[in-house]
Design an enzyme around this catalytic site. Structure first.
Site, PDB file in Angstrom:
ATOM      1  N   LYS A  15       0.840  -1.218   0.000  1.00 44.93           N
ATOM      2  CA  LYS A  15       0.000   0.000   0.000  1.00 44.93           C
ATOM      3  C   LYS A  15       0.871   1.264   0.000  1.00 44.93           C
ATOM      4  O   LYS A  15       0.652   2.171  -0.792  1.00 44.93           O
ATOM      5  CB  LYS A  15      -0.947   0.011   1.226  1.00 44.93           C
ATOM      6  CG  LYS A  15      -1.867  -1.191   1.303  1.00 44.93           C
ATOM      7  CD  LYS A  15      -2.795  -1.138   2.511  1.00 44.93           C
ATOM      8  CE  LYS A  15      -2.087  -1.144   3.855  1.00 44.93           C
ATOM      9  NZ  LYS A  15      -1.312  -2.377   4.121  1.00 44.93           N
ATOM     10  N   ARG A  90      -9.487   0.805   8.917  1.00 45.40           N
ATOM     11  CA  ARG A  90      -9.011  -0.552   9.194  1.00 45.40           C
ATOM     12  C   ARG A  90     -10.030  -1.356   9.992  1.00 45.40           C
ATOM     13  O   ARG A  90      -9.762  -2.510  10.308  1.00 45.40           O
ATOM     14  CB  ARG A  90      -7.729  -0.443  10.028  1.00 45.40           C
ATOM     15  CG  ARG A  90      -6.464  -0.917   9.338  1.00 45.40           C
ATOM     16  CD  ARG A  90      -5.328  -0.662  10.309  1.00 45.40           C
ATOM     17  NE  ARG A  90      -4.128  -1.367  10.002  1.00 45.40           N
ATOM     18  CZ  ARG A  90      -3.089  -0.849   9.370  1.00 45.40           C
ATOM     19  NH1 ARG A  90      -3.134   0.382   8.904  1.00 45.40           N
ATOM     20  NH2 ARG A  90      -1.995  -1.558   9.203  1.00 45.40           N
ATOM     21  N   ARG A 129      11.706  -5.567   4.863  1.00 44.48           N
ATOM     22  CA  ARG A 129      11.372  -4.144   4.666  1.00 44.48           C
ATOM     23  C   ARG A 129      12.316  -3.234   5.460  1.00 44.48           C
ATOM     24  O   ARG A 129      12.575  -3.455   6.635  1.00 44.48           O
ATOM     25  CB  ARG A 129       9.927  -3.881   5.105  1.00 44.48           C
ATOM     26  CG  ARG A 129       9.577  -2.399   5.121  1.00 44.48           C
ATOM     27  CD  ARG A 129       8.103  -2.134   5.069  1.00 44.48           C
ATOM     28  NE  ARG A 129       7.378  -2.495   6.270  1.00 44.48           N
ATOM     29  CZ  ARG A 129       6.053  -2.356   6.406  1.00 44.48           C
ATOM     30  NH1 ARG A 129       5.324  -1.878   5.415  1.00 44.48           N
ATOM     31  NH2 ARG A 129       5.466  -2.705   7.522  1.00 44.48           N
ATOM     32  N   ARG A 162      11.467  -1.708  11.218  1.00 44.46           N
ATOM     33  CA  ARG A 162      10.435  -1.369  12.200  1.00 44.46           C
ATOM     34  C   ARG A 162      10.331  -2.455  13.262  1.00 44.46           C
ATOM     35  O   ARG A 162      10.400  -3.639  12.958  1.00 44.46           O
ATOM     36  CB  ARG A 162       9.080  -1.198  11.485  1.00 44.46           C
ATOM     37  CG  ARG A 162       8.885   0.170  10.889  1.00 44.46           C
ATOM     38  CD  ARG A 162       7.721   0.273   9.955  1.00 44.46           C
ATOM     39  NE  ARG A 162       6.494  -0.348  10.436  1.00 44.46           N
ATOM     40  CZ  ARG A 162       5.350  -0.349   9.770  1.00 44.46           C
ATOM     41  NH1 ARG A 162       5.275   0.251   8.586  1.00 44.46           N
ATOM     42  NH2 ARG A 162       4.284  -0.922  10.258  1.00 44.46           N
ATOM     43  N   ARG A 173      -0.073  -9.130  13.528  1.00 46.16           N
ATOM     44  CA  ARG A 173      -0.686  -8.099  12.675  1.00 46.16           C
ATOM     45  C   ARG A 173      -1.528  -8.716  11.563  1.00 46.16           C
ATOM     46  O   ARG A 173      -2.588  -8.197  11.231  1.00 46.16           O
ATOM     47  CB  ARG A 173       0.411  -7.207  12.076  1.00 46.16           C
ATOM     48  CG  ARG A 173       0.980  -6.245  13.107  1.00 46.16           C
ATOM     49  CD  ARG A 173       2.279  -5.659  12.658  1.00 46.16           C
ATOM     50  NE  ARG A 173       2.154  -4.889  11.450  1.00 46.16           N
ATOM     51  CZ  ARG A 173       3.139  -4.673  10.593  1.00 46.16           C
ATOM     52  NH1 ARG A 173       4.330  -5.198  10.824  1.00 46.16           N
ATOM     53  NH2 ARG A 173       2.943  -3.942   9.526  1.00 46.16           N
TER      54      ARG A 173
HETATM   55  P1  ADP Z   1       1.437  -1.637   7.433  1.00 42.38           P
HETATM   56  O1  ADP Z   1       1.742  -0.604   6.390  1.00 42.38           O
HETATM   57  O2  ADP Z   1       2.562  -2.601   7.584  1.00 42.38           O
HETATM   58  O3  ADP Z   1       0.126  -2.311   7.246  1.00 42.38           O
HETATM   59  P2  ADP Z   1       0.946   0.657   9.087  1.00 42.38           P
HETATM   60  O4  ADP Z   1       2.169   1.477   8.962  1.00 42.38           O
HETATM   61  O5  ADP Z   1      -0.223   1.022   8.237  1.00 42.38           O
HETATM   62  O6  ADP Z   1       1.355  -0.864   8.810  1.00 42.38           O
HETATM   63  O7  ADP Z   1       0.451   0.583  10.577  1.00 42.38           O
HETATM   64  C1  ADP Z   1       1.345   0.276  11.627  1.00 42.38           C
HETATM   65  C2  ADP Z   1       0.559   0.172  12.906  1.00 42.38           C
HETATM   66  O8  ADP Z   1      -0.052   1.447  13.212  1.00 42.38           O
HETATM   67  C3  ADP Z   1      -0.611  -0.806  12.902  1.00 42.38           C
HETATM   68  O9  ADP Z   1      -0.207  -2.151  13.172  1.00 42.38           O
HETATM   69  C4  ADP Z   1      -1.492  -0.232  14.021  1.00 42.38           C
HETATM   70  O10 ADP Z   1      -0.962  -0.536  15.293  1.00 42.38           O
HETATM   71  C5  ADP Z   1      -1.337   1.263  13.794  1.00 42.38           C
HETATM   72  N1  ADP Z   1      -2.360   1.753  12.854  1.00 42.38           N
HETATM   73  C6  ADP Z   1      -2.162   2.277  11.629  1.00 42.38           C
HETATM   74  N2  ADP Z   1      -3.320   2.615  11.063  1.00 42.38           N
HETATM   75  C7  ADP Z   1      -4.295   2.299  11.949  1.00 42.38           C
HETATM   76  C8  ADP Z   1      -5.719   2.378  11.942  1.00 42.38           C
HETATM   77  N3  ADP Z   1      -6.385   2.852  10.880  1.00 42.38           N
HETATM   78  N4  ADP Z   1      -6.388   1.955  13.047  1.00 42.38           N
HETATM   79  C9  ADP Z   1      -5.741   1.496  14.110  1.00 42.38           C
HETATM   80  N5  ADP Z   1      -4.409   1.356  14.186  1.00 42.38           N
HETATM   81  C10 ADP Z   1      -3.671   1.747  13.108  1.00 42.38           C
HETATM   82  P1  ADP Z   2       2.214  -1.939   3.201  1.00 45.97           P
HETATM   83  O1  ADP Z   2       2.202  -0.435   3.205  1.00 45.97           O
HETATM   84  O2  ADP Z   2       0.985  -2.514   2.527  1.00 45.97           O
HETATM   85  O3  ADP Z   2       2.449  -2.531   4.552  1.00 45.97           O
HETATM   86  P2  ADP Z   2       4.779  -1.674   1.819  1.00 45.97           P
HETATM   87  O4  ADP Z   2       4.481  -0.778   0.662  1.00 45.97           O
HETATM   88  O5  ADP Z   2       5.495  -1.080   2.972  1.00 45.97           O
HETATM   89  O6  ADP Z   2       3.424  -2.424   2.283  1.00 45.97           O
HETATM   90  O7  ADP Z   2       5.600  -2.923   1.242  1.00 45.97           O
HETATM   91  C1  ADP Z   2       6.079  -3.942   2.123  1.00 45.97           C
HETATM   92  C2  ADP Z   2       7.480  -4.385   1.657  1.00 45.97           C
HETATM   93  O8  ADP Z   2       7.361  -5.100   0.420  1.00 45.97           O
HETATM   94  C3  ADP Z   2       8.455  -3.248   1.386  1.00 45.97           C
HETATM   95  O9  ADP Z   2       9.736  -3.680   1.760  1.00 45.97           O
HETATM   96  C4  ADP Z   2       8.365  -3.029  -0.133  1.00 45.97           C
HETATM   97  O10 ADP Z   2       9.593  -2.541  -0.684  1.00 45.97           O
HETATM   98  C5  ADP Z   2       8.072  -4.432  -0.630  1.00 45.97           C
HETATM   99  N1  ADP Z   2       7.159  -4.480  -1.785  1.00 45.97           N
HETATM  100  C6  ADP Z   2       6.072  -3.709  -2.018  1.00 45.97           C
HETATM  101  N2  ADP Z   2       5.446  -4.074  -3.159  1.00 45.97           N
HETATM  102  C7  ADP Z   2       6.158  -5.124  -3.659  1.00 45.97           C
HETATM  103  C8  ADP Z   2       6.036  -5.951  -4.850  1.00 45.97           C
HETATM  104  N3  ADP Z   2       5.030  -5.783  -5.695  1.00 45.97           N
HETATM  105  N4  ADP Z   2       6.946  -6.931  -5.020  1.00 45.97           N
HETATM  106  C9  ADP Z   2       7.961  -7.120  -4.131  1.00 45.97           C
HETATM  107  N5  ADP Z   2       8.141  -6.383  -3.012  1.00 45.97           N
HETATM  108  C10 ADP Z   2       7.262  -5.384  -2.777  1.00 45.97           C
END
Ligand code: ADP
Ligand code: ADP
Length: 220
Positions: A15, A90, A129, A162, A173
């Site tokens: 995302k 979420r 990541r 992270r 998660r």
């Molecule tokens: P990822 O991109 O790996 O899905 P995020 O960076 O979006 O993770 O979120 C990291 C953490 O921040 C989540 O595991 C949660 O603890 C918190 N968080 C982010 N967005 C929300 C949300 N919309 N509602 C509740 N907690 C959130």
């Molecule tokens: P999210 O925000 O949904 O948690 P991220 O954009 O942070 O996901 O991506 C998670 C990890 O996967 C990062 O290290 C990113 O560089 C990698 N990644 C994202 N999209 C792809 C893809 N299509 N193929 C391989 N690796 C990817």
């Protein structure tokens, strides 16, 4: 009418990566709830201290706090024409709150691309990541390595892993996602705006597929 796009998908689906790639092209600001929380953590604000307890365990921050934070962010002038939302909503309560808020400002959720990625791929992505301390840019040690190891290509800041990307927390998660976020797929499908995108493809290919999915009127 303002245009809001919600990127849906499990942790590690891509995302944040995709939001970075398409937000400028769509002329929409990228609003990441996770990045906003991490900014609060870094600055040790009251909200940051509260959120840390949940984030580090892989749990969601409570709805009331999260909704208030996002309402405030979406009320700023840069979101007047819309926004690209990454990580919010979420939970069903957050989705309802967003619908209510947007109806107050004559806005609506136009499209919800749902980036589908199987669990084994998510785990590998999160384990590799690397995140930039300055502005949340993300890299992957294998799939999207920075030009110089450990340094962000965009602003030269240090990359770190992270705390919540450690294996045990990742499992939690993904479980939390299945329980609390997956119901949003049906919610947005019922609203006629869900678009499924295969997130297993390369970053560039997913970007192309996403832009195509966003061209239609969102009805699938
Ligand atoms: P990822 O991109 O790996 O899905 P995020 O960076 O979006 O993770 O979120 C990291 C953490 O921040 C989540 O595991 C949660 O603890 C918190 N968080 C982010 N967005 C929300 C949300 N919309 N509602 C509740 N907690 C959130
Ligand atoms: P999210 O925000 O949904 O948690 P991220 O954009 O942070 O996901 O991506 C998670 C990890 O996967 C990062 O290290 C990113 O560089 C990698 N990644 C994202 N999209 C792809 C893809 N299509 N193929 C391989 N690796 C990817």
């Amino acid at each position: 009418m303002t245009r809001f796009i919600v990127l849906l998908g499990p942790p590690g689906a891509g995302k944040g990566t995709q939001a970075e790639a398409i937000s400028a092209r769509l002329h929409l600001p990228h609003i990441s709830s996770g990045d906003i929380f991490r900014e609060h953590l870094k600055n040790q604000t009251e909200l940051g201290k509260l959120a840390a307890g949940f984030i580090n365990k892989g749990e969601l921050v409570p709805d009331d706090v999260t909704i208030a934070m996002i309402r405030e962010r979406l009320s700023r002038p840069d979101c007047h024409a819309g926004a690209l939302l990454d990580g919010f909503p979420r939970t069903p309560t957050q989705a309802e709150a967003l619908t209510t808020f947007l109806s107050e400002i004559n806005g609506q959720v136009k499209h919800v691309p749902y980036i589908c990625v199987p669990e084994d791929v998510l785990i590998e992505r999160l384990a590799g990541r690397w995140t930039c301390r300055e502005s949340g840019h993300v890299f992957h040690q294998k799939y999207n390595p920075p030009k110089q190891q450990g340094i962000c290509d965009f602003d030269g800041s240090i990359l770190y892993q992270r705390e919540d990307d450690k294996a045990e927390t990742v499992k939690r998660r993904i479980h939390v996602y299945m329980e609390q976020t997956q119901p949003l797929i049906a919610y947005y499908r019922d609203h006629g705006v869900l678009r499924e995108v295969d997130g297993k493809k390369t970053i560039e290919q997913v970007t192309k597929d996403l832009l195509l999915a966003l061209q239609g009127n969102g009805k699938s």
